[in-house]
Design a protein around this motif. Structure first.
Motif, PDB file in Angstrom:
ATOM      1  N   MET A  16      48.472  30.676  36.545  1.00 22.32           N
ATOM      2  CA  MET A  16      47.702  30.062  37.620  1.00 22.32           C
ATOM      3  C   MET A  16      46.815  31.133  38.240  1.00 22.32           C
ATOM      4  SD  MET A  16      48.785  28.063  41.165  1.00 22.32           S
ATOM      5  CE  MET A  16      49.381  26.575  40.364  1.00 22.32           C
ATOM      6  N   THR A  17      45.569  30.801  38.449  1.00 22.16           N
ATOM      7  CA  THR A  17      44.656  31.701  39.137  1.00 22.16           C
ATOM      8  C   THR A  17      44.066  30.987  40.346  1.00 22.16           C
ATOM      9  OG1 THR A  17      42.821  31.006  37.709  1.00 22.16           O
ATOM     10  CG2 THR A  17      44.019  33.002  37.075  1.00 22.16           C
ATOM     11  N   LEU A  18      43.743  31.753  41.372  1.00 22.26           N
ATOM     12  CA  LEU A  18      43.097  31.204  42.560  1.00 22.26           C
ATOM     13  C   LEU A  18      41.993  32.152  42.994  1.00 22.26           C
ATOM     14  CD1 LEU A  18      44.499  29.291  45.496  1.00 22.26           C
ATOM     15  CD2 LEU A  18      43.117  31.311  46.002  1.00 22.26           C
ATOM     16  N   ALA A  19      40.787  31.616  43.136  1.00 22.58           N
ATOM     17  CA  ALA A  19      39.641  32.420  43.541  1.00 22.58           C
ATOM     18  C   ALA A  19      39.256  32.111  44.971  1.00 22.58           C
ATOM     19  CB  ALA A  19      38.445  32.154  42.616  1.00 22.58           C
ATOM     20  N   GLY A  20      39.090  33.161  45.757  1.00 31.39           N
ATOM     21  CA  GLY A  20      38.527  33.053  47.089  1.00 31.39           C
ATOM     22  C   GLY A  20      37.115  33.632  47.040  1.00 31.39           C
ATOM     23  N   LEU A  21      36.117  32.807  47.247  1.00 29.11           N
ATOM     24  CA  LEU A  21      34.716  33.217  47.149  1.00 29.11           C
ATOM     25  C   LEU A  21      34.091  33.293  48.527  1.00 29.11           C
ATOM     26  CD1 LEU A  21      31.993  33.676  45.617  1.00 29.11           C
ATOM     27  CD2 LEU A  21      31.771  31.165  45.568  1.00 29.11           C
ATOM     28  N   SER A  22      33.568  34.465  48.873  1.00 25.99           N
ATOM     29  CA  SER A  22      32.875  34.652  50.143  1.00 25.99           C
ATOM     30  C   SER A  22      31.372  34.615  49.884  1.00 25.99           C
ATOM     31  CB  SER A  22      33.278  36.008  50.759  1.00 25.99           C
ATOM     32  OG  SER A  22      32.582  36.230  51.976  1.00 25.99           O
ATOM     33  N   ILE A  23      30.726  33.574  50.382  1.00 30.12           N
ATOM     34  CA  ILE A  23      29.288  33.388  50.166  1.00 30.12           C
ATOM     35  C   ILE A  23      28.760  32.436  51.228  1.00 30.12           C
ATOM     36  CG2 ILE A  23      29.605  31.433  48.588  1.00 30.12           C
ATOM     37  CD1 ILE A  23      27.201  32.456  46.970  1.00 30.12           C
ATOM     38  N   GLU A  24      27.539  32.659  51.664  1.00 26.14           N
ATOM     39  CA  GLU A  24      26.934  31.744  52.627  1.00 26.14           C
ATOM     40  C   GLU A  24      26.652  30.398  51.947  1.00 26.14           C
ATOM     41  OE1 GLU A  24      26.765  32.056  55.674  1.00 26.14           O
ATOM     42  OE2 GLU A  24      26.732  34.196  56.147  1.00 26.14           O
ATOM     43  N   ALA A  25      26.787  29.333  52.710  1.00 28.10           N
ATOM     44  CA  ALA A  25      26.603  27.991  52.164  1.00 28.10           C
ATOM     45  C   ALA A  25      25.219  27.819  51.529  1.00 28.10           C
ATOM     46  CB  ALA A  25      26.820  26.947  53.260  1.00 28.10           C
ATOM     47  N   ALA A  26      24.193  28.371  52.177  1.00 30.97           N
ATOM     48  CA  ALA A  26      22.830  28.237  51.658  1.00 30.97           C
ATOM     49  C   ALA A  26      22.676  28.952  50.322  1.00 30.97           C
ATOM     50  CB  ALA A  26      21.819  28.775  52.668  1.00 30.97           C
ATOM     51  N   TRP A  67      27.542  38.017  47.788  1.00 29.88           N
ATOM     52  CA  TRP A  67      28.832  37.363  47.612  1.00 29.88           C
ATOM     53  C   TRP A  67      29.879  38.384  47.196  1.00 29.88           C
ATOM     54  CZ3 TRP A  67      31.569  37.128  42.914  1.00 29.88           C
ATOM     55  CH2 TRP A  67      30.871  37.621  41.796  1.00 29.88           C
ATOM     56  N   SER A  68      31.117  37.988  47.339  1.00 32.62           N
ATOM     57  CA  SER A  68      32.237  38.758  46.813  1.00 32.62           C
ATOM     58  C   SER A  68      33.378  37.773  46.582  1.00 32.62           C
ATOM     59  CB  SER A  68      32.672  39.870  47.775  1.00 32.62           C
ATOM     60  OG  SER A  68      33.145  39.321  48.988  1.00 32.62           O
ATOM     61  N   ALA A  69      34.335  38.176  45.777  1.00 33.61           N
ATOM     62  CA  ALA A  69      35.445  37.272  45.481  1.00 33.61           C
ATOM     63  C   ALA A  69      36.730  38.071  45.319  1.00 33.61           C
ATOM     64  CB  ALA A  69      35.163  36.464  44.215  1.00 33.61           C
ATOM     65  N   GLU A 187      34.507  46.146  37.781  1.00 33.67           N
ATOM     66  CA  GLU A 187      34.234  47.586  37.870  1.00 33.67           C
ATOM     67  C   GLU A 187      33.507  47.941  39.165  1.00 33.67           C
ATOM     68  OE1 GLU A 187      32.068  48.566  34.361  1.00 33.67           O
ATOM     69  OE2 GLU A 187      33.721  48.032  33.012  1.00 33.67           O
ATOM     70  N   SER A 188      32.601  47.081  39.598  1.00 32.30           N
ATOM     71  CA  SER A 188      31.820  47.349  40.809  1.00 32.30           C
ATOM     72  C   SER A 188      32.580  47.022  42.086  1.00 32.30           C
ATOM     73  CB  SER A 188      30.521  46.539  40.786  1.00 32.30           C
ATOM     74  OG  SER A 188      30.796  45.151  40.912  1.00 32.30           O
ATOM     75  N   GLY A 189      33.688  46.276  41.972  1.00 30.91           N
ATOM     76  CA  GLY A 189      34.431  45.859  43.153  1.00 30.91           C
ATOM     77  C   GLY A 189      33.921  44.561  43.747  1.00 30.91           C
ATOM     78  N   LYS A 190      32.929  43.959  43.087  1.00 30.98           N
ATOM     79  CA  LYS A 190      32.418  42.662  43.554  1.00 30.98           C
ATOM     80  C   LYS A 190      33.520  41.610  43.503  1.00 30.98           C
ATOM     81  CE  LYS A 190      28.373  40.675  44.639  1.00 30.98           C
ATOM     82  NZ  LYS A 190      27.474  41.209  45.681  1.00 30.98           N
ATOM     83  N   ARG A 192      37.677  41.415  43.259  1.00 32.01           N
ATOM     84  CA  ARG A 192      38.959  42.127  43.332  1.00 32.01           C
ATOM     85  C   ARG A 192      40.043  41.240  42.748  1.00 32.01           C
ATOM     86  NH1 ARG A 192      40.375  43.863  49.134  1.00 32.01           N
ATOM     87  NH2 ARG A 192      39.667  41.729  49.571  1.00 32.01           N
ATOM     88  N   LEU A 193      40.888  41.832  41.942  1.00 32.13           N
ATOM     89  CA  LEU A 193      41.953  41.088  41.284  1.00 32.13           C
ATOM     90  C   LEU A 193      43.296  41.478  41.872  1.00 32.13           C
ATOM     91  CD1 LEU A 193      42.576  39.108  38.969  1.00 32.13           C
ATOM     92  CD2 LEU A 193      42.816  41.097  37.461  1.00 32.13           C
ATOM     93  N   ARG A 194      44.070  40.460  42.241  1.00 34.62           N
ATOM     94  CA  ARG A 194      45.409  40.687  42.775  1.00 34.62           C
ATOM     95  C   ARG A 194      46.417  39.939  41.902  1.00 34.62           C
ATOM     96  NH1 ARG A 194      45.802  42.842  47.694  1.00 34.62           N
ATOM     97  NH2 ARG A 194      47.722  41.732  48.235  1.00 34.62           N
ATOM     98  N   VAL A 195      47.491  40.615  41.559  1.00 35.42           N
ATOM     99  CA  VAL A 195      48.486  40.055  40.648  1.00 35.42           C
ATOM    100  C   VAL A 195      49.740  39.693  41.416  1.00 35.42           C
ATOM    101  CG1 VAL A 195      49.883  40.450  38.587  1.00 35.42           C
ATOM    102  CG2 VAL A 195      47.566  41.405  38.726  1.00 35.42           C
ATOM    103  N   LEU A 196      50.142  38.445  41.298  1.00 37.20           N
ATOM    104  CA  LEU A 196      51.373  37.971  41.909  1.00 37.20           C
ATOM    105  C   LEU A 196      52.478  38.060  40.864  1.00 37.20           C
ATOM    106  CD1 LEU A 196      52.729  36.453  44.360  1.00 37.20           C
ATOM    107  CD2 LEU A 196      52.166  34.344  43.148  1.00 37.20           C
TER     108      LEU A 196
END
Length: 204
Positions: A16-26, A67-69, A187-190, A192-196
């Motif tokens: 299972m993966t879950l992505a949190g995306l930070s981006i402006e709505a526009a 954006w970042s995720a 690689e750029s940090g755009k 980030r991966l977290r492992v549960l």
């Protein structure tokens, strides 16, 4: 900046993966509009419905936005106890991933945080509890909302990101291609991966 959360996979599929995306709505709207113009695709954008080239194109179009995720992934943690309900276990893993991803993203957020979660997978009672849980994490000035993904471009893009990392984790003939699509962003940090894993969460 809003955070859009969507997941891919589950107990039955081993990941299972879950992505949190930070981006402006526009910016999310602009990205999705441009993607549709180039591909000719209509309707809701789903990671499970697009090919590798279309997936790579979406990431390229995203380069024009800010954006970042953060992506949470559960593999070894997806082992339900013998005799336990798989549906309940799926929900438990989803909640743990969501809590971990949002907790990791909130400190980097500027000001109050709005979290939008996909309303389409779990039952209303479960989602109400999840919403309450996330509201406690983001604090009184933030908001946690449930939305149908076809209404929000940010949720649709988050779905593609989550699905890409789901396929990156699966041992298939597409795994290497999925990894190549997201390699530069990791690689750029755009991204980030977290492992549960079991009872712990780690950055990887």
């Amino acid at each position: 900046m809003p955070i859009y959360c969507d997941e891919s996979g589950g107990v039955g599929r081993g990941v299972m993966t879950l992505a949190g995306l930070s981006i402006e709505a526009a910016d999310a709207e602009k990205t999705l509009t441009r993607f549709r113009e180039v591909t000719g695709l209509t309707g809701e954008l789903k990671g499970s419905r697009i090919d590798l080239a279309e997936r790579a194109l979406l990431f390229e179009i995203l380069d024009d936005a800010k954006w970042s995720a953060t992506v949470g992934i559960a593999i070894s943690a997806l082992v339900p106890e013998q005799g336990s309900d798989r549906g309940d276990h799926d929900v438990a893993i989803y909640v743990r991933l969501l809590e971990d991803v949002i907790s990791a993203m909130v400190p980097a957020a500027d000001g109050c945080v709005s979290v939008f979660m996909d309303d389409g997978r779990y039952g209303p009672e479960t989602l109400a509890l999840v919403r309450k849980d996330i509201a406690a994490i983001i604090g009184p000035c933030g908001q946690a909302q449930l939305e149908l993904s076809h209404r929000l471009p940010g949720l649709q893009i988050a779905d593609v990101i989550a699905n890409t990392f789901f396929n990156r984790a699966m041992v298939t003939d597409r795994q290497a291609r999925m990894a190549a699509i997201v390699a530069l962003y990791l690689e750029s940090g755009k991204v980030r991966l977290r492992v549960l894993s079991g009872g712990t969460q780690t950055d990887d």
